[in-house]
Structures are given as structure tokens and as C-alpha cells.
Design an enzyme around this catalytic site. Structure first.
Site, short mmCIF file in Angstrom:
data_model
loop_
_atom_site.label_atom_id
_atom_site.label_comp_id
_atom_site.label_asym_id
_atom_site.label_seq_id
_atom_site.Cartn_x
_atom_site.Cartn_y
_atom_site.Cartn_z
N CYS A 115 0.68 -1.23 0.11
CA CYS A 115 0.00 -0.02 -0.12
C CYS A 115 0.81 1.51 0.05
O CYS A 115 0.53 2.35 -0.45
CB CYS A 115 -0.91 -0.03 1.30
SG CYS A 115 -2.16 -1.28 1.12
N HIS A 262 -3.73 7.18 1.12
CA HIS A 262 -3.86 5.95 0.51
C HIS A 262 -5.21 5.38 0.92
O HIS A 262 -5.65 5.56 1.97
CB HIS A 262 -2.94 4.89 1.37
CG HIS A 262 -3.40 3.37 0.95
ND1 HIS A 262 -3.59 3.06 -0.61
CD2 HIS A 262 -3.33 2.52 1.74
CE1 HIS A 262 -4.03 1.78 -0.02
NE2 HIS A 262 -3.80 1.36 1.03
N ASN A 292 -9.78 -0.46 -2.43
CA ASN A 292 -8.34 -0.21 -2.20
C ASN A 292 -7.95 -0.86 -3.26
O ASN A 292 -7.58 -2.06 -3.60
CB ASN A 292 -8.33 -1.09 -0.60
CG ASN A 292 -6.77 -0.98 -0.37
OD1 ASN A 292 -5.98 -0.61 -1.17
ND2 ASN A 292 -6.57 -1.10 0.90
#
Ligand code: UT7
Length: 335
Positions: A115, A262, A292
Site C-alpha cells: 500500500c 492511501h 482499495n
């Protein structure tokens, strides 16, 4: 002393939209649960019959970023490719993108920081430009999650969250000393490595074992996430690394024109927004539409915010990420 600026942004999202209702038909979940716990309404999956891949999605985002930067692919001095879902075990997706784009023999480097992969990659690009070694670095974040998700009730904690997509940025040498990437801040804490991971296939779970003794119930072959631990660490580390970037540049939260976090979970972004007293106009979220997308989430969101005119010349733009490793980082940019 050189400075580095983001001169072009691009993104690519597969056209197949997967709604929460569609997932609810495959597993014991619901639109209301997913929206309440994550903020996600829909995400994109690569269509099943498509030969789209991590590198090819990255190519589409990269071509847009290069065109917007006003340079040619032949001007790229270095490719940095961030992904946790590479096309192959090896070689990395950076060289595959290089081949697909017909870029000659410049170096290509894969970054495996999940991530926070884009923030790490941006930092790599920044260092190579500031030392004077390269002029134009192509930074790509691309993820093809959908093929590896466990789309049954067993995998629901993970599989409702993730989506596919790619984003890219061209980072170029600049002579304007007051603009560009002001600082980057990177961290990791390996003791939590297994808390968000896929263990095999790997050298711990060799591929021949997968063929010989494959057990579909062996959870090592599925993404695992200790969601609550990740959440608790995320809110702390996001806050620390944003504060670190502000302090390094002698800035206050009110100086942030746009925070692009993020896109892990809308609740995490909202926690951070509240903690720093930021308004809705100071934070960009698009997890509602894309879920995501791991290393792709920041460049997709940054690109979209810029396309919508929400990032203007002279703005202070903060990027911040946290994820598997655990790894986390931030970048403070003067646009
Ligand atoms: O990008 C990388 C970093 N990743 C993150 O930052 C993710 C961080 N973690 C999270 O976002 C959250 O922990 C999740 C969204 C993954 C889960 O939300 P939560 O509020 O922490 O839920 P939970 O794991 O505590 O589960 C609550 C309940 C459980 O049922 P019981 O034990 O209360 O009966 C779960 O079994 O919700 C159940 N559950 C679900 N129910 C419907 C878990 N997943 C689902 C689901 N649909 N998809």
C-alpha cells in the site's frame, strides 16, 4: 541542487464495475456492512475473459502521464514499478511495461511495498533526480487483485475491500527551487509482516507443493489480513508520518491544500482528517468508487483530484500511506 516535480499524471481503471450487491450474491455480506465499515460502494475488476494484466494496465496509465508531461517515452531515464500483484513471480512488471511500451534499455526497478509502494517509489524517483543522476523517472503503481481474491464467505474480510487499477506519474528535474517534492519520509516495522500477507506460492511454499498437495483450505494461499490490528496501526502511523512531513517543512495542518491518503478504508481517512482538523475540501477520497487498489490508490486519487481541478499550481499536497509490511510513508509536495 536539483528539484523534482510531478509533471504528468495518468490512471487506468478496468471498465467492469463490481457492486456490493454483486459480492453479496457470492458471499455472506451486504451493501450496508461494506459501506458502514469501509465506505466502498463499488470497485473495478479486470474482466474474466480479458488478457489485461498488471503491466498492461500500468502501460495505459503511463502513456497518459507521459503525454501530459509533454515528453516522449524515449525521454524516460528510469522506470519504478510498484505492485504487490506482479504479472510473474519474476521478472518484475517494470521490465514487462518497458517491453510493452517499446522503451529501450533504461533501468527498470520493481518496488514491493504494497500500500505504501507508490510513496516509496516516488521517494526513489526523487532521490535519483535530486542527485542529478536522472532527468525523468516514470513511477507506476498497478494492481490486479481480483483474480487472487477468495470471493467466498471465508475470504469476505479481505475480498470486499480490494479492487484493480493503475496510476502513474512522471517525475522530472526542475530548476524551480520552491516547488516540487519537498520531502519524503519512509518507515517500516517487519515484526508485523505476516499480519497482512499472502505466504505462497513462494520459497516458503514452493510451487511444486502447490501442485502436489494443494489444499484449497490452506489459508496461506489466500490474502490474510488481521483487519483490526492493521486498522489500529494505520491510524497511528498515518498521523505520525503526516506530522513528520509537516514538521520537516515547517508547515501547519492548515497549510495543507490537499491530503491524498492511501485509500485503505474511508474510516481511516476520516479519522486522520478529524485528527488534523482538516475540512472536506482538504482531503481527497475515491475509495467509494474503486475500493482499495493498494500501490495504485494514491496515483489514481492524485490524478483524479488534479483532473477535477482540485490541485493547483503552488498548492501544498500531502501524500500518506500505510499497509502491509507494515510499511508507511508520506510525501510533501509543493505543486
Ligand atoms: O490497505 C492496506 C491496509 N488495510 C487496511 O488499512 C484495512 C484495515 N482494516 C479495516 O479496514 C477493517 O478492520 C475491516 C474493514 C477489514 C473490517 O472492519 P471491522 O470493523 O474491523 O470489522 P471486524 O473485523 O471487527 O468484524 C466485525 C464483524 C465480525 O463478525 P462478529 O464476529 O462480530 O460476529 C466479522 O465476522 O463483521 C464480520 N465481517 C463481515 N460481515 C459482513 C467481516 N467481514 C465481513 C463482511 N461482510 N465482508
Amino acid at each position: 541542487m536539483f528539484t523534482s516535480r510531478i509533471t504528468g499524471l495518468g490512471k487506468f481503471l478496468p471498465e467492469r464495475i463490481v457492486t456490493n450487491e454483486e459480492l453479496s450474491a457470492l458471499m455472506d455480506t451486504s451493501h450496508d456492512w461494506i459501506v458502514e465499515r469501509t465506505g466502498i460502494h463499488e470497485r473495478r475488476f479486470v474482466p474474466k475473459d480479458s488478457d489485461e494484466g498488471t503491466a498492461s494496465m500500468g502501460v495505459k496509465a503511463a502513456e497518459q502521464a507521459i503525454a501530459r508531461a509533454g515528453i516522449s517515452k524515449d525521454d524516460i531515464d528510469l522506470i519504478v514499478f510498484a505492485t504487490l500483484s506482479p504479472d510473474y513471480y519474476f521478472p518484475g512488471s517494470g521490465v514487462l511495461l518497458q517491453d510493452l511500451m517499446g522503451i529501450g534499455t533504461c533501468p527498470a526497478l520493481d518496488v514491493r511495498n504494497q500500500c505504501s509502494g507508490f510513496v516509496y517509489s516516488l521517494s526513489v524517483a526523487d532521490q535519483f533526480i535530486k542527485t542529478g543522476m536522472y532527468k525523468n523517472v516514470l513511477v507506476v503503481g498497478s494492481e490486479y487483485h481480483s483474480g487472487g481474491l477468495d470471493l467466498t464467505t471465508r475470504g469476505r474480510t479481505v475480498s470486499v475491500i480490494f479492487g484493480d487499477g493503475a496510476g502513474a506519474a512522471v517525475v522530472s528535474r526542475s530548476s524551480e527551487s520552491d516547488k516540487g517534492i519537498l520531502s519524503t519520509h519512509l518507515h517500516s516495522e517487519g515484526k508485523h509482516a505476516k499480519e497482512l500477507s499472502i505466504i505462497g506460492p513462494s520459497t516458503k511454499k514452493w510451487i511444486h507443493d502447490v501442485f502436489e498437495d494443494y489444499d484449497p483450505n490452506d489459508m496461506d494461499y489466500h490474502p490474510y489480513m488481521n483487519g483490526q490490528l492493521v486498522f489500529k496501526n494505520a491510524v497511528v502511523r498515518f498521523s505520525e508520518v503526516i506530522r513528520q512531513a509537516l514538521e520537516a517543512n515547517d508547515l501547519q495542518p492548515s497549510d495543507i491544500d490537499m491530503l491524498v491518503p492511501h485509500q485503505a478504508n474511508l474510516r481511516i481517512a476520516q479519522f486522520v482528517q478529524k485528527k488534523f482538523g482538516l475540512t472536506d475540501d482538504q482531503v481527497y477520497n475515491n475509495i467509494m468508487r474503486y475500493g482499495n487498489t493498494t500501490a495504485a490508490s494514491i496515483p489514481i486519487a492524485l490524478c483524479e483530484a488534479w483532473e477535477e481541478g482540485k490541485i493547483k499550481e503552488g498548492d501544498h499536497v500531502m501524500l500518506a500511506a500505510f499497509g502491509s509490511g507494515f510499511t508507511w510513508g508520506s510525501a510533501m509536495i509543493r505543486w
